[in-house]
Design an enzyme around this catalytic site. Structure first.
Site, PDB file in Angstrom:
ATOM      1  CB  SER A 108      -0.903   0.012   1.504  1.00 48.26           C
ATOM      2  OG  SER A 108      -1.957   0.915   1.092  1.00 48.26           O
ATOM      3  CD  GLU A 206      -2.364  -2.816  -4.011  1.00 45.61           C
ATOM      4  OE1 GLU A 206      -3.443  -3.029  -3.681  1.00 45.61           O
ATOM      5  OE2 GLU A 206      -1.287  -1.845  -3.472  1.00 45.61           O
ATOM      6  CG  HIS A 276      -5.242  -2.684  -0.425  1.00 41.95           C
ATOM      7  ND1 HIS A 276      -4.347  -2.101  -1.328  1.00 41.95           N
ATOM      8  CD2 HIS A 276      -5.117  -2.017   0.718  1.00 41.95           C
ATOM      9  CE1 HIS A 276      -3.668  -1.080  -0.702  1.00 41.95           C
ATOM     10  NE2 HIS A 276      -4.064  -0.897   0.464  1.00 41.95           N
TER      11      HIS A 276
END
Length: 306
Positions: A108, A206, A276
């Site tokens: 992330s 992502e 995630h």
């Protein structure tokens, strides 16, 4: 530059380089880490809170630098993402990291640190679960847990459709170091000293809670910056959002991917449970990887040395 593998009994440092941590989630995650047969050492500022940050920039960077400096600490796991890693990129001691390379695990917002550390030092880092935001969840997947064993024994990560359904957007084979991570964080590197280098690489993408039009915008920016053209292949990790959209004015993620990636005439494969999601598969960033869309397999060379 690969970090050394862990051994049972090693000490693993826990830092919060981005957003603030909830104590109850961190404590649950620490139990998972300790169940691997290691002990943990918390950064001095891991529980700090400064608005949407886990403390000041100076303190968050100092925690990370101290963990690399500390000879007792053999690896580092980030507590969570959120926001803030890019703010400390210029405060990280990259010369120290070159001298004392260690496993660094996160994803992330940590994508910024993965990119800056790899490109400034050559260190292989790891895109995977974090202590509070993944391991701290009650449904942390067994597969996610099992793949943490790659830190103890050098092991190639072999991702096949046995893990999740994989689908080719563009067929073919490609090879190159695996790089990338969170799409919005990769965009934030553009125009900085840490601008993502995709030349000759397999690019992992992502994201979460970014509606398709935002993903469209970010892919367009990567395209205009030449980052899609220079990559050897594209790996599509997990994308999802709970943000409601007007169905009459909505393109799906798949339609957006097709619009931008089919014209590249290089292998593109989607469906990877990386990011995630649960399970969240840990992969080394910076090691050689190969992808084959016909066989539906991604193989990433081991990220640690014996």
């Amino acid at each position: 530059m690969k970090p050394s593998a862990w051994k049972k009994g090693n000490t693993i440092g826990i830092v919060a380089p981005a957003g603030p941590v909830k104590q109850e989630e961190l404590l649950r995650g620490l139990e998972i880490v300790e169940s691997l047969g290691v002990t943990v050492k918390l950064g001095k500022h891991v529980y700090d809170k400064y608005g949407y940050l886990a403390g000041s920039d100076a303190d968050r960077a100092a925690d990370l630098n101290r963990m690399f400096q500390d000879d007792e600490v053999k690896g580092i796991i980030c507590a969570r993402g959120g926001y803030g890693s890019g703010r400390i990129a210029d405060l990280v001691d990259y010369q120290l990291i070159k001298q004392k390379p260690k496993v660094l695990l996160g994803y992330s917002d940590i994508t910024y640190l993965h990119t800056s550390i790899r490109q400034r030092t050559g260190l292989v880092t790891f895109h995977g679960p974090m202590v509070a935001s993944d391991m701290g969840e009650s449904d942390f997947a067994k597969l996610s847990y099992d793949l943490l064993q790659q830190f103890f024994t050098p092991t190639d990560v072999v991702y096949t459709s046995a893990i999740s359904p994989l689908e080719a957007i563009v067929h073919g084979k490609a090879a190159g170091p695996l790089v990338g991570g969170n799409l919005s964080l990769l965009i934030s590197t553009l125009g900085t000293p840490d601008e993502i280098d995709t030349a000759g690489k397999l690019l992992l993408l992502e994201d979460i809670e970014e509606p398709p039009y935002r993903v469209d915008s970010m892919l367009n920016q990567l395209k205009q910056a030449g980052k899609l053209d220079s990559a050897n292949g594209i790996i599509i990790g997990d994308f999802r959002t709970s943000i409601p959209e007007d169905p009459e004015n909505l393109l799906s993620y798949d339609q957006v991917f097709v619009d931008y990636l089919t014209e590249l005439q290089k292998p593109v494969m989607k469906g990877f449970r990386i990011g995630h999601c649960n399970p969240n598969i840990t992969v080394p960033l910076g090691t050689e990887a190969t992808m084959d869309t016909e066989a539906k397999v991604l193989r990433v060379k081991a990220g640690v040395s014996a």
